[in-house]
Design an enzyme around this catalytic site. Structure first.
Site, short mmCIF file in Angstrom:
data_model
loop_
_atom_site.label_atom_id
_atom_site.label_comp_id
_atom_site.label_asym_id
_atom_site.label_seq_id
_atom_site.Cartn_x
_atom_site.Cartn_y
_atom_site.Cartn_z
N LYS A 1 -68.96 -17.11 -28.81
CA LYS A 1 -68.39 -18.27 -29.50
C LYS A 1 -69.35 -18.82 -30.57
O LYS A 1 -68.90 -19.20 -31.66
CB LYS A 1 -68.04 -19.36 -28.50
CG LYS A 1 -66.78 -19.07 -27.70
CD LYS A 1 -66.58 -20.07 -26.57
CE LYS A 1 -66.22 -21.44 -27.10
NZ LYS A 1 -65.91 -22.38 -25.99
N TYR B 1 -73.75 -9.94 -27.54
CA TYR B 1 -74.70 -10.43 -28.55
C TYR B 1 -74.59 -9.63 -29.83
O TYR B 1 -74.49 -10.19 -30.93
CB TYR B 1 -76.12 -10.34 -27.99
CG TYR B 1 -77.19 -10.87 -28.91
CD1 TYR B 1 -77.27 -12.23 -29.21
CD2 TYR B 1 -78.15 -10.02 -29.46
CE1 TYR B 1 -78.27 -12.72 -30.04
CE2 TYR B 1 -79.15 -10.50 -30.28
CZ TYR B 1 -79.21 -11.85 -30.58
OH TYR B 1 -80.19 -12.34 -31.40
N ASP C 1 -78.76 -28.94 -32.05
CA ASP C 1 -78.89 -28.02 -30.92
C ASP C 1 -78.11 -28.62 -29.75
O ASP C 1 -78.13 -29.84 -29.55
CB ASP C 1 -80.37 -27.87 -30.53
CG ASP C 1 -80.66 -26.55 -29.81
OD1 ASP C 1 -80.02 -26.31 -28.76
OD2 ASP C 1 -81.53 -25.80 -30.28
N VAL D 1 -72.28 -26.34 -31.99
CA VAL D 1 -71.69 -25.95 -33.27
C VAL D 1 -70.37 -25.21 -33.12
O VAL D 1 -69.68 -24.98 -34.11
CB VAL D 1 -72.67 -25.10 -34.13
CG1 VAL D 1 -73.91 -25.90 -34.46
CG2 VAL D 1 -73.01 -23.80 -33.43
N GLY E 1 -84.92 -24.39 -30.50
CA GLY E 1 -85.31 -23.08 -30.01
C GLY E 1 -86.65 -22.63 -30.56
O GLY E 1 -87.28 -23.33 -31.36
#
Length: 327
Positions: free
Chosen positions: A92, A146, A32, A58, A11
């Site tokens: 998640k 978020y 990633d 992850v 990212g």
């Protein structure tokens, strides 16, 4: 040689962190699932013996063989366009993903720093925002996926710190910008620059009176680096307190790009924060950190990055295909 795992490595911010820790002599393990990341951001590191990459999600069990000294957990969608399309995956990675990485830190006896955000303050009733402010978040609003993922992330991190004695650090990141931002990810800086370069009018939501404070990526990385190596385990704001309204910022972009576009207005998104400005007293006192790159200098560097895009890149409408990640 110290070994560090950086999640979200492909990212925008994760890739800059990979660069920094490589330059500091670390062995860097990037991870990633590429849901929003791009291998182009780290392909310049693939030839190095001190860099390795795991294509992995992850939110599933994370295993890293051998010694591990540090973990930086930066895996998460950060663009409103992205996390509104993949709300469950966003929740998640902040919950299951953080749990997995805290467990890994515990097993490896590694120090872990988690990337929180200014969004945990929601639409703040306190200005500027100090770390002691609990926030004003709509848990069931569209942005809640978020905000609440990051708030839970902080809570479980502190639980592992107090219950399992894991060495933890929490950085609350305010608006950060610089090269490697995605042109069409919906955030204001690439949005404005992309519109200017395409000859489009600049879109301002609401009346443009809402404020933001923008921190150049090199300053942000320096703050994160210092926090990781500090002895302070409570949250720390890292951002630039130089605040500007979105309307004034749009005018700065027009002047920077030397374009003649006008500003057009659209309805303000639900729960869009009206003020965003960090109190960085703790960062100054504890880390000896404050931003060094002014907005004019940082925006010039960012503009040069986007100006190098081809016409095809500028005109391409990016529609991320998230279908293979939804199950």
């Amino acid at each position: 040689m110290k070994r560090i795992l950086i999640t979200g490595a492909a990212g925008f911010l994760g890739s800059h962190l990979c660069d920094r820790f490589i330059s500091e002599g670390y062995h860097v393990i990037g991870m990633d699932n590429l849901i929003t990341g791009d291998l182009k951001n780290i392909e310049h590191l693939f030839h190095l013996d001190r860099f390795e990459f795991y294509h992995h999600d992850v939110t599933k069990f994370v295993h890293i063989p051998g010694q591990l000294d540090y973990i930086l957990h930066f895996a998460s969608p950060a663009s409103p366009i992205d996390y509104l399309k993949i709300p469950i995956q966003t929740l998640k990675v902040g919950s299951l993903g953080t749990h997995n990485l805290l467990g890994l830190a515990r097993v490896k006896n590694a120090r872990i720093l988690i990337a929180s955000t200014s969004e945990i303050y929601g639409d703040p009733l306190v200005h500027p925002q100090t770390e002691e402010y609990y926030g004003n978040v709509n848990t069931i609003g569209p942005r809640g996926v978020y905000d609440e993922a990051k708030r839970f992330q902080e809570s479980i991190t502190m639980a592992y710190h107090t219950f399992h004695c894991v060495e933890t650090r929490i950085v609350r990141i305010f608006n950060t910008y610089g090269p490697r931002m995605r042109l069409n990810d919906g955030r204001v800086i690439p949005a404005f620059i992309g519109q200017a370069l395409r000859g489009e009018d600049l879109t301002v939501f609401g009346d443009g009176g809402q404020t933001r404070s923008f921190c150049y990526v090199d300053d942000q990385v320096e703050g994160i680096y210092r926090l990781l190596l500090s002895d302070y385990h409570l949250p720390v704001n890292i951002g630039n307190p130089d605040e500007i309204s979105i309307l004034d910022f749009a005018k700065e972009i027009i002047a920077l790009t030397k374009t003649e576009q006008k500003v057009i207005y659209k309805d303000l998104p639900i729960n869009d924060p009206m003020q965003r400005c960090p109190d960085i007293t703790k960062a100054k006192n504890i880390l000896g950190w404050e931003p060094k790159v002014g907005r004019a200098e940082g925006m010039q560097k960012t503009f040069e990055y986007f100006k190098a895009f081809t016409d095809n890149d500028l005109l391409k409408e990016e529609h991320k295909d998230f279908s293979k990640f939804i199950y």
